[in-house]
Design a protein around this motif. Structure first.
Motif, PDB file in Angstrom:
ATOM      1  N   HIS A 106     -59.678 142.440  52.295  1.00 27.77           N
ATOM      2  CA  HIS A 106     -60.200 141.603  51.215  1.00 27.77           C
ATOM      3  C   HIS A 106     -61.260 140.637  51.736  1.00 27.77           C
ATOM      4  O   HIS A 106     -61.424 140.483  52.947  1.00 27.77           O
ATOM      5  N   TRP A 133     -51.695 143.934  60.958  1.00 26.57           N
ATOM      6  CA  TRP A 133     -51.275 143.536  59.613  1.00 26.57           C
ATOM      7  C   TRP A 133     -50.120 144.424  59.139  1.00 26.57           C
ATOM      8  O   TRP A 133     -49.090 143.924  58.667  1.00 26.57           O
ATOM      9  N   ARG A 137     -46.554 143.052  58.151  1.00 26.10           N
ATOM     10  CA  ARG A 137     -46.323 143.113  56.706  1.00 26.10           C
ATOM     11  C   ARG A 137     -45.039 143.894  56.404  1.00 26.10           C
ATOM     12  O   ARG A 137     -44.268 143.527  55.519  1.00 26.10           O
ATOM     13  N   ILE A 193     -40.748 126.359  50.543  1.00 32.29           N
ATOM     14  CA  ILE A 193     -41.035 127.294  51.637  1.00 32.29           C
ATOM     15  C   ILE A 193     -40.425 126.804  52.953  1.00 32.29           C
ATOM     16  O   ILE A 193     -39.861 127.592  53.714  1.00 32.29           O
ATOM     17  N   PHE A 299     -47.786 131.020  55.641  1.00 34.00           N
ATOM     18  CA  PHE A 299     -46.907 131.233  54.504  1.00 34.00           C
ATOM     19  C   PHE A 299     -46.822 129.941  53.673  1.00 34.00           C
ATOM     20  O   PHE A 299     -46.907 129.966  52.459  1.00 34.00           O
ATOM     21  N   ALA A 302     -50.134 129.444  51.878  1.00 39.95           N
ATOM     22  CA  ALA A 302     -50.372 130.386  50.772  1.00 39.95           C
ATOM     23  C   ALA A 302     -49.523 130.010  49.565  1.00 39.95           C
ATOM     24  O   ALA A 302     -49.880 130.288  48.420  1.00 39.95           O
ATOM     25  N   THR A 306     -50.945 128.094  45.001  1.00 36.72           N
ATOM     26  CA  THR A 306     -50.653 129.148  44.024  1.00 36.72           C
ATOM     27  C   THR A 306     -49.469 128.777  43.125  1.00 36.72           C
ATOM     28  O   THR A 306     -49.590 128.751  41.899  1.00 36.72           O
ATOM     29  N   THR A 307     -48.353 128.434  43.747  1.00 36.54           N
ATOM     30  CA  THR A 307     -47.158 128.161  42.932  1.00 36.54           C
ATOM     31  C   THR A 307     -47.283 126.801  42.241  1.00 36.54           C
ATOM     32  O   THR A 307     -46.840 126.646  41.094  1.00 36.54           O
ATOM     33  N   THR A 310     -49.700 127.268  39.237  1.00 42.16           N
ATOM     34  CA  THR A 310     -49.113 128.090  38.168  1.00 42.16           C
ATOM     35  C   THR A 310     -48.044 127.276  37.441  1.00 42.16           C
ATOM     36  O   THR A 310     -47.985 127.265  36.202  1.00 42.16           O
ATOM     37  N   VAL A 349     -53.915 132.242  38.793  1.00 42.51           N
ATOM     38  CA  VAL A 349     -54.476 131.314  39.792  1.00 42.51           C
ATOM     39  C   VAL A 349     -55.566 131.979  40.624  1.00 42.51           C
ATOM     40  O   VAL A 349     -56.517 131.332  41.044  1.00 42.51           O
ATOM     41  N   LEU A 353     -59.705 139.334  42.270  1.00 40.01           N
ATOM     42  CA  LEU A 353     -59.052 139.934  43.434  1.00 40.01           C
ATOM     43  C   LEU A 353     -60.064 140.847  44.105  1.00 40.01           C
ATOM     44  O   LEU A 353     -60.830 141.527  43.406  1.00 40.01           O
ATOM     45  N   ARG A 355     -61.356 143.743  47.127  1.00 38.96           N
ATOM     46  CA  ARG A 355     -61.078 144.762  48.143  1.00 38.96           C
ATOM     47  C   ARG A 355     -62.408 145.292  48.656  1.00 38.96           C
ATOM     48  O   ARG A 355     -63.369 145.390  47.889  1.00 38.96           O
ATOM     49  N   PRO A 419     -51.402 139.313  38.184  1.00 36.86           N
ATOM     50  CA  PRO A 419     -51.684 138.075  38.920  1.00 36.86           C
ATOM     51  C   PRO A 419     -51.285 138.106  40.391  1.00 36.86           C
ATOM     52  O   PRO A 419     -51.837 137.348  41.188  1.00 36.86           O
ATOM     53  N   PHE A 420     -50.343 138.974  40.760  1.00 32.92           N
ATOM     54  CA  PHE A 420     -49.936 139.064  42.163  1.00 32.92           C
ATOM     55  C   PHE A 420     -50.631 140.245  42.863  1.00 32.92           C
ATOM     56  O   PHE A 420     -50.253 140.619  43.961  1.00 32.92           O
ATOM     57  N   ARG A 425     -50.999 145.516  49.670  1.00 33.93           N
ATOM     58  CA  ARG A 425     -51.397 144.182  50.118  1.00 33.93           C
ATOM     59  C   ARG A 425     -51.226 143.170  48.985  1.00 33.93           C
ATOM     60  O   ARG A 425     -51.832 142.075  48.998  1.00 33.93           O
ATOM     61  N   CYS A 427     -49.114 140.339  46.684  1.00 35.53           N
ATOM     62  CA  CYS A 427     -48.507 139.099  47.192  1.00 35.53           C
ATOM     63  C   CYS A 427     -47.125 139.337  47.832  1.00 35.53           C
ATOM     64  O   CYS A 427     -46.204 139.818  47.173  1.00 35.53           O
TER      65      CYS A 427
HETATM   66  C1  HEM Z   1     -47.774 132.010  41.446  1.00 32.99           C
HETATM   67  C2  HEM Z   1     -47.693 132.211  42.723  1.00 32.99           C
HETATM   68  C3  HEM Z   1     -48.529 133.175  43.510  1.00 32.99           C
HETATM   69  C4  HEM Z   1     -49.565 133.987  43.119  1.00 32.99           C
HETATM   70  C5  HEM Z   1     -50.155 134.152  41.724  1.00 32.99           C
HETATM   71  C6  HEM Z   1     -49.991 134.714  44.298  1.00 32.99           C
HETATM   72  C7  HEM Z   1     -50.995 135.663  44.311  1.00 32.99           C
HETATM   73  C8  HEM Z   1     -51.352 136.413  45.419  1.00 32.99           C
HETATM   74  C9  HEM Z   1     -52.314 137.472  45.414  1.00 32.99           C
HETATM   75  C10 HEM Z   1     -53.100 137.938  44.198  1.00 32.99           C
HETATM   76  C11 HEM Z   1     -52.377 137.971  46.678  1.00 32.99           C
HETATM   77  C12 HEM Z   1     -53.221 139.130  47.159  1.00 32.99           C
HETATM   78  C13 HEM Z   1     -54.531 138.599  47.662  1.00 32.99           C
HETATM   79  C14 HEM Z   1     -55.454 139.687  48.151  1.00 32.99           C
HETATM   80  O1  HEM Z   1     -55.032 140.748  48.487  1.00 32.99           O
HETATM   81  O2  HEM Z   1     -56.628 139.439  48.228  1.00 32.99           O
HETATM   82  C15 HEM Z   1     -51.464 137.198  47.493  1.00 32.99           C
HETATM   83  C16 HEM Z   1     -51.282 137.390  48.847  1.00 32.99           C
HETATM   84  C17 HEM Z   1     -50.425 136.633  49.616  1.00 32.99           C
HETATM   85  N1  HEM Z   1     -49.518 135.707  49.167  1.00 32.99           N
HETATM   86 FE1  HEM Z   1     -49.297 135.100  47.263  1.00 32.99          FE
HETATM   87  N2  HEM Z   1     -49.241 134.313  45.366  1.00 32.99           N
HETATM   88  C18 HEM Z   1     -48.321 133.386  44.927  1.00 32.99           C
HETATM   89  C19 HEM Z   1     -47.348 132.761  45.685  1.00 32.99           C
HETATM   90  C20 HEM Z   1     -47.113 132.969  47.013  1.00 32.99           C
HETATM   91  C21 HEM Z   1     -46.047 132.379  47.778  1.00 32.99           C
HETATM   92  C22 HEM Z   1     -44.963 131.470  47.201  1.00 32.99           C
HETATM   93  C23 HEM Z   1     -46.198 132.793  49.061  1.00 32.99           C
HETATM   94  C24 HEM Z   1     -45.340 132.506  50.264  1.00 32.99           C
HETATM   95  C25 HEM Z   1     -44.100 132.254  50.179  1.00 32.99           C
HETATM   96  C26 HEM Z   1     -47.357 133.664  49.104  1.00 32.99           C
HETATM   97  C27 HEM Z   1     -47.835 134.284  50.238  1.00 32.99           C
HETATM   98  C28 HEM Z   1     -48.852 135.193  50.251  1.00 32.99           C
HETATM   99  C29 HEM Z   1     -49.346 135.815  51.473  1.00 32.99           C
HETATM  100  C30 HEM Z   1     -48.868 135.532  52.897  1.00 32.99           C
HETATM  101  C31 HEM Z   1     -50.334 136.725  51.081  1.00 32.99           C
HETATM  102  C32 HEM Z   1     -51.129 137.644  51.983  1.00 32.99           C
HETATM  103  C33 HEM Z   1     -50.423 138.981  52.033  1.00 32.99           C
HETATM  104  C34 HEM Z   1     -51.126 140.004  52.885  1.00 32.99           C
HETATM  105  O3  HEM Z   1     -52.311 139.862  53.143  1.00 32.99           O
HETATM  106  O4  HEM Z   1     -50.443 140.972  53.240  1.00 32.99           O
HETATM  107  N3  HEM Z   1     -47.869 133.761  47.840  1.00 32.99           N
HETATM  108  N4  HEM Z   1     -50.835 136.269  46.707  1.00 32.99           N
END
Ligand code: HEM
Length: 482
Positions: A106, A133, A137, A193, A299, A302, A306-307, A310, A349, A353, A355, A419-420, A425, A427
């Protein structure tokens, strides 16, 4: 082997001939044939973006481009690289489930890339690539995403929320109050967290020193986000070369946040025999101490914005919709999930997105070259009337199969709201975020009443993530139980 696939171009169905994901028939088109806005020599479309209010209105700007040019278009957006924007749910699914490759890549924010380069600091999952990764992961998936992970995650999340609730209750005991919502929610997300990292039976968190460290840390994580936002769209290398305050503030906040996060994780590592949290579980998977620090520190970062944002959008929408607050009060906790989904459809949030294509691929009816950045405009797909009837209205019941009101809403393309993200890859914190927000909203709505006291309209702006353009002011009071 040859196959015929149906593709969508500007709502016409065509049948290109595809072999190994490459169009070989006559109907193939390239990025050069893609709809694009008119642009001026040298400045491109920069003036259009400025006229639309610059980067803070990016989600609206791109939304109107989709309305003008269709579900796929190309624009350089002030840079030199052509970006492909997509908003059709089928294309979005294809991107994440078929085209992103084994090691999805990304676009990373420029200030973060430069910071990593200067400091040589290795970062967590979001910044990792390739085999490194994939290996980390898959360990994290096992620990925090698999079905049975809820069993151990519930305790630390619930106890943090109980603690938060007590603080609001003690403020509300003498009458209504207006919380410092953004800070409170940042602190909550950070504490959740940290407690997940610690586990539910650790003694570290009871020390006063640890409490203070947490408060300082969550304020700093907020600053990282704010200072990154300020650098958005600026030539970061130049800002750093000139040692501008805007760069120094960013660097200082990142230094501090990463430093404190590593210190917290080190403390947990030193006492990990006394814990059943994520750090201990990572040790059990033979992840090195250094990698645990990298993963855990990121962690926390991140999870912060976001949280927190939201949850803020959810509270804002609930404050304006008494009927939905009452719906929650009369229903099972699971109903809150519909409220969260509906909020994230309207205010994802991460409104875009990204890639980077690992190889030449077909998207829609276009052959697109390797390394082209593709941007999924999920703010647009979530608000498209073709995907969701009454798309701009906050109607959580649209996600409830058993609700009779749902019959009036003819269009409901579930996959248009992601949204996730989707795919390998997506969330990794999704389960933690959903557990936290479900419990939090359920408890808040069942213990408090609240209204929105902002006199002016609250709008969304793109500021790295989608945030309100002003402080959201809630008037909160204890719920009078009948
Ligand atoms: C409403 C809450 C959240 C939303 C909407 C959200 C959304 C996202 C999205 C869309 C991605 C993918 C990004 C991409 O690929 O470019 C992502 C990745 C990630 N998120 Fe979340 N996230 C949220 C909460 C959290 C929480 C609570 C954590 C940790 C406890 C977290 C940790 C991560 C991490 C570490 C990545 C990278 C994963 C990777 O590259 O393999 N996120 N998130």
């Amino acid at each position: 082997m040859y196959c015929i696939k149906k593709c969508l171009i500007n709502k016409q169905i065509i049948k290109p001939i595809i072999r190994n994901n490459i169009i070989v028939g006559k109907l193939c088109q390239t990025i050069a044939n893609m709809p694009r806005p008119r642009s001026l020599p040298l400045v491109g479309t920069k003036l259009d973006l400025l006229a639309a209010g610059s980067g803070k209105n990016l989600h609206e700007y791109i939304d109107s481009r989709h309305k003008q040019l269709g579900p796929i278009f190309c624009e350089k957006l002030g840079g030199n690289v052509p970006l492909v924007f997509i908003s059709h749910p089928t294309m979005i699914r294809t991107l994440f489930l078929n085209l992103e490759g084994k090691y999805p890549a990304h676009i990373l924010p420029d200030p973060w890339i430069l910071y990593e380069k200067i400091n040589g600091s290795k970062r967590g999952l979001f910044f990792m690539s390739g085999e490194e990764w994939a290996k980390n992961r898959s360990i994290m998936n096992k620990l925090v995403l698999k079905d049975d992970s809820e069993k151990w995650l519930e305790n630390p999340i619930k106890s943090t929320i109980d603690n938060f609730l007590q603080k609001w209750k003690s403020k509300a005991i003498t009458g209504c109050f207006t919380p410092a919502l953004e800070s409170d929610l940042y602190r909550l997300s950070t504490e959740v967290i940290i407690n997940v990292l610690l586990g539910s039976n650790s003694s570290i968190k009871t020390s006063k020193h640890f409490e203070e460290l947490l408060g300082f840390f969550s304020e700093n994580v907020k600053k990282v986000f704010q200072t990154t936002t300020k650098l958005y769209g600026l030539p970061v290398s130049l800002c750093r070369y000139l040692n501008l305050k805007i760069w120094r503030d960013f660097e200082e906040s990142v230094d501090l946040s990463i430093g404190i996060a590593r210190k917290i994780v080190q403390e947990i590592l030193n006492n990990h025999h006394d814990s059943n949290g994520l750090v201990k579980r990572l040790c059990n998977e033979n992840v090195s101490e250094e990698d645990i620090k990298r993963i855990a520190a990121d962690f926390v970062m991140a999870a912060g914005d976001t949280t927190a944002y939201t949850s803020l959008w959810i509270l804002f929408l609930l404050a304006k919709n008494e009927d939905v607050r009452n719906d929650i009060r009369g229903k099972h906790k699971n109903y809150v999930k519909n409220v969260i989904k509906e909020t994230m459809r309207l205010f994802p949030v991460a409104p875009f997105l990204t890639r980077i294509l690992p190889k030449q691929s077909v998207l829609g009816s276009y052959v697109i070259n390797q390394d082209t950045p593709i941007i999924a405009s999920i703010y647009t797909s979530g608000r498209d009337e073709q995907n969701f009837s009454k798309a701009n209205m906050f109607l959580p019941y649209r996600w409830d199969r058993n609700d009779p009101r749902k019959k009036e809403l003819l269009n409901h393309v579930q996959s248009a709201s992601v949204p996730f993200a989707l795919g390998t890859r997506s969330c990794v914190g999704k389960k933690i975020a959903m557990l936290q927000m479900t419990e939090f909203i359920y408890q808040i709505v069942n213990n408090f009443d609240f209204t929105c006291s902002n006199s002016a309209d609250v709008k969304a702006i793109t500021s790295l993530v989608l945030v309100p353009d002003r402080d959201v002011k809630l008037t909160v009071s204890l719920l009078k139980k009948v």
